[in-house]
Design a protein around this motif. Structure first.
Motif, PDB file in Angstrom:
ATOM      1  N   GLU A  74      -1.790   7.898   3.282  1.00  0.00           N
ATOM      2  CA  GLU A  74      -2.744   7.735   4.374  1.00  0.00           C
ATOM      3  C   GLU A  74      -2.893   8.997   5.214  1.00  0.00           C
ATOM      4  O   GLU A  74      -3.993   9.408   5.547  1.00  0.00           O
ATOM      5  N   GLY A  92      -3.129  12.465   2.558  1.00  0.00           N
ATOM      6  CA  GLY A  92      -4.269  12.527   1.659  1.00  0.00           C
ATOM      7  C   GLY A  92      -3.828  12.581   0.212  1.00  0.00           C
ATOM      8  O   GLY A  92      -2.804  12.001  -0.164  1.00  0.00           O
ATOM      9  N   ARG A  93      -4.595  13.299  -0.610  1.00  0.00           N
ATOM     10  CA  ARG A  93      -4.291  13.370  -2.036  1.00  0.00           C
ATOM     11  C   ARG A  93      -3.438  14.592  -2.340  1.00  0.00           C
ATOM     12  O   ARG A  93      -3.796  15.716  -1.969  1.00  0.00           O
ATOM     13  N   GLU A 130      -1.586   9.442  -3.433  1.00  0.00           N
ATOM     14  CA  GLU A 130      -2.535   9.262  -2.338  1.00  0.00           C
ATOM     15  C   GLU A 130      -1.816   8.573  -1.187  1.00  0.00           C
ATOM     16  O   GLU A 130      -1.317   7.452  -1.340  1.00  0.00           O
ATOM     17  N   VAL A 150      -0.689  12.247  -9.367  1.00  0.00           N
ATOM     18  CA  VAL A 150      -1.486  12.318  -8.146  1.00  0.00           C
ATOM     19  C   VAL A 150      -0.998  11.236  -7.188  1.00  0.00           C
ATOM     20  O   VAL A 150      -0.906  10.063  -7.561  1.00  0.00           O
ATOM     21  N   GLU A 191      -0.190   1.060  -7.402  1.00  0.00           N
ATOM     22  CA  GLU A 191      -0.984   1.070  -6.173  1.00  0.00           C
ATOM     23  C   GLU A 191      -0.813  -0.211  -5.368  1.00  0.00           C
ATOM     24  O   GLU A 191      -0.430  -1.254  -5.895  1.00  0.00           O
ATOM     25  N   LYS A 224      -1.144   4.941  -3.405  1.00  0.00           N
ATOM     26  CA  LYS A 224      -1.351   4.975  -4.855  1.00  0.00           C
ATOM     27  C   LYS A 224      -0.605   6.161  -5.458  1.00  0.00           C
ATOM     28  O   LYS A 224      -0.549   7.240  -4.868  1.00  0.00           O
TER      29      LYS A 224
END
Length: 433
Positions: free
Chosen positions: A294, A297-298, A292, A290, A253, A153
């Motif tokens: 896997e 992370g963020r 995201e 932002v 996303e 995303k």
């Protein structure tokens, strides 16, 4: 021994072009040290060469095609804006094997594939960090730093004008028209603000981000789009009561359909964002994205999303990369389009809704309204009534449901006798229920 200069053509001398030329000139020695060879501005294309433009007159030309075609030009910096003329010039440069740096999101959102194919065929570089979020480094991290990860995303605030307007409305309580006029007076909004306030600018950027993140060609026409012109001060007040604010979001996303098919979504619209979400605190003309992934992370990227100097910073970062490649014989990253994922229609996306409606103040209204949601399996999270009599207002916030079901519900509410008017319909992002 001094290395042979790398010739640079600059197309455009507006806010960004002027800053590019200024910084290049003032920091020439630093750029030479970083690259290994000096950069030489061979010419600057402008619409008119008359008047004092703050640069040596001999560098100015009103014939950009001739400038692009010169043998002593190795890299072309395109900061003209628009689509048709820049497209021809950029394609011409790439076909001649010249590297191109562009800040033109509208061009890239429509013709990334064509330009990338031309660059690959001639083994030229195509860089466009400045096209998405000004000085904020987003494109290069997605293409390089996260090349070994799976991005799920990318969401953010990628238009400074709309963020300034919504932030000011939230802080002052002023209405949209008044705040837009103030944004124009302060230089945050163009004379014709349509591209910004109706979401076209953000949609172009969403297309670029989705293409990179998901290894799939996505154009602006694939992006679902809504603008902010219908947002009211009442919406922002209600958002506050729900511990939210309102932001124009670009969201890209991966999704999985009910049949198990992997798809991608690319969409732009104003949405309620919980105050504890990192994007809620991004105010004024600032941007933030932002990501995201896997493994990583963020990740959040924040900073100046527009303006002459910030955008020039991103352009010059690309210029250094392209010049190093010219000097050392390397190449920048190529377009990655292997995934070829389909873009899901908006109706398949799971969202939450905020619906504000003026209703008749009499018994049974809530039950009648709730029944329309229930008919389409849309679960209601909260309901609030504000005011009474002719000013009675009902605010409904839903749980996650298919956007198509929510849209059908809103359409049906408009037909109810007890609903005087559906005033606002917004989505709620940043939650998972």
């Amino acid at each position: 021994m001094t290395s042979k200069p790398i010739g640079v053509a600059v197309l455009g001398l507006g806010n960004v072009g002027s800053e590019v030329v200024r910084i290049l000139t003032e920091n020439a020695e630093d750029f030479e040290a970083r690259i290994g060879a000096p950069l030489a501005i061979r010419g600057i294309a402008v619409r008119r060469v008359d008047g004092d433009r703050g640069v040596p007159a001999e560098l100015l030309t009103d014939d950009p095609a001739e400038l692009v075609g010169r043998d002593d030009v190795d890299i072309v910096v395109e900061v003209l804006g628009g689509i048709d003329i820049p497209r021809k010039l950029v394609l011409s440069a790439l076909e001649k094997g010249k590297s191109v740096i562009t800040a033109n999101k509208a061009l890239l959102a429509e013709y990334t594939g064509e330009l990338a194919d031309a660059a690959e065929k001639s083994r030229a570089d195509l860089y466009f960090e400045a096209a998405v979020a000004g000085a904020i480094p987003v494109v290069r991290p997605l293409m390089q730093s996260l090349a070994g990860d799976r991005v799920n995303k990318v969401a953010g605030i990628v238009n400074g004008t709309t963020n300034f307007i919504l932030s000011a409305m939230d802080e002052t309580g002023a209405d949209y028209a008044e705040t837009l006029a103030e944004a124009g007076r302060l230089g945050y909004a163009e004379a014709d603000p349509t591209a910004d306030v109706e979401g076209y600018d953000a949609a172009s950027k969403a297309a670029i981000l989705a293409s990179i993140a998901f290894h799939t060609r996505v154009t602006a026409g694939d992006v679902y789009r809504e603008g902010i012109s219908k947002i009211t001060s009442d919406d922002l007040e209600t958002a506050k009561s729900l511990d939210c604010t309102i932001k124009l979001l670009a969201i890209c996303e991966r999704i999985v359909t009910p049949k198990g098919k992997e798809r991608i979504s690319a969409r732009v619209y104003p949405a309620l964002v919980p105050l504890n979400h990192p994007l809620a605190s991004v105010n004024g003309a600032f941007n933030a994205v932002v990501v995201e992934a896997e493994a990583a992370g963020r990740l959040m990227f924040y900073g100046q999303g527009a303006g002459g100097a910030p955008t020039a910073s991103a352009v010059l970062g690309d210029l250094v990369m392209a010049a190093r490649n010219k000097f050392y014989g390397g190449r920048g990253p190529l377009e990655s389009k292997y995934a070829k994922l389909k873009v899901a229609p908006m109706g398949d996306i799971l969202t939450r809704y905020y619906v504000s409606m003026q209703v008749a103040d009499k018994p049974g209204v809530l039950a009648t309204v709730a029944a329309e949601f229930s008919k389409r399996d849309v679960s209601i999270s909260t309901v609030r009534q504000q005011g009474s009599g002719d000013g009675a207002r009902l605010v409904v916030v839903t749980h996650l449901a298919a956007d198509s079901a929510l849209s059908e519900t809103v359409a049906s509410l408009e037909q109810l006798d007890v609903v005087v008017h559906v005033a606002s319909v917004l989505r709620l992002e940043g939650t998972t229920v």
